[in-house]
Write an enzyme that holds these catalytic residues in place. Sequence first.
Site, PDB file in Angstrom:
ATOM      1  N   HIS A 161       2.456  -6.752   2.842  1.00 40.75           N
ATOM      2  CA  HIS A 161       1.691  -5.584   3.273  1.00 40.75           C
ATOM      3  C   HIS A 161       2.268  -4.934   4.532  1.00 40.75           C
ATOM      4  CE1 HIS A 161      -1.761  -2.956   3.477  1.00 40.75           C
ATOM      5  NE2 HIS A 161      -2.078  -3.384   4.686  1.00 40.75           N
ATOM      6  N   SER A 196      -1.573   1.507   5.479  1.00 36.35           N
ATOM      7  CA  SER A 196      -2.854   0.900   5.108  1.00 36.35           C
ATOM      8  C   SER A 196      -4.010   1.884   5.343  1.00 36.35           C
ATOM      9  CB  SER A 196      -3.035  -0.405   5.889  1.00 36.35           C
ATOM     10  OG  SER A 196      -4.037  -1.207   5.311  1.00 36.35           O
TER      11      SER A 196
END
Length: 294
Positions: free
Chosen positions: A263, A111
């Site tokens: 994610h 991320s």
Amino acid sequence: MEERSNVGEYTPSYRLTVSGVDVYYEYYENQSSSEAETIILIHGFLSSTLSFRKLIPLLTKEYHVIALDLPGFGRSEKSRTFVYKLCNYGKLVIDFMNKLNIRQAVLIGHSMGGQVSLHAAKLAPDRVKKLVLLGCCGYVKRASRSVIYCSYIPFFSWGMRTWVMRKNVKDNLLAVLHDSKLVTKELIDGYSKPLTEAGFFHSLIRLLRHREGDLERADLQNIHTPVLMIWGREDKVMPVKTGYRLKHDLPDAKLIIYDNCGHLIMEEKPEDIISEVTKFLHEPEKAAVQPLPS
């Protein structure tokens, strides 16, 4: 000065002052070969070394592995003097390598940690051998001026805390994981702990003020480090279209997408990630293009 910390019985944890900030890191030395490559793990927003807990035992079978908490997160200092820019985080990674006498390393970033890794490669391409980006943050713009101005209003830290905590940690984890069965009490407790520190929210405010926009196309096109990107197709935080865009803009990148994965890809597909990372790191480096004689 480096200092051993008794954080956990089996956790080789240390602290090191880098760029004037106290940084917490874990160093897992490969016992089979002192010549093994070094991998540095860089976490994302609102996270810490905890996010790599499933990758570390698998990576240490072949590599030296270092996981660090970026300033403002995890067990690292919640500094009020550090300028929380992505470029400064990237510089801190290189300075950290200098402190530990690591000539070259592979960076694995998740991320926001992916953007930090890209910044490190942009700053010192000879020090970053390869990049692995997991659900990498990309093309996020800087906060608006009005939001930055508002951050100086008294009690804004209370508002920041309310924003982060608008959902409980369990709900936040359910949002980043496709498989809800992976949201265990252990995981909830691990992600909850940093939120109890008052200094944590002051760091988030500084990050809001200082964080520049993500690297733009022209910058990405000048990063020639080999890149492996791995994405979850059900990623709701950083949609897979970001991965396709990064693949287009980075000169030497490949993209792998896993179905039924969100994610927090390291929790859902650790073995698959390690398999792809190992293959990627074993690939021979491309020979540099030599100019034609005049």
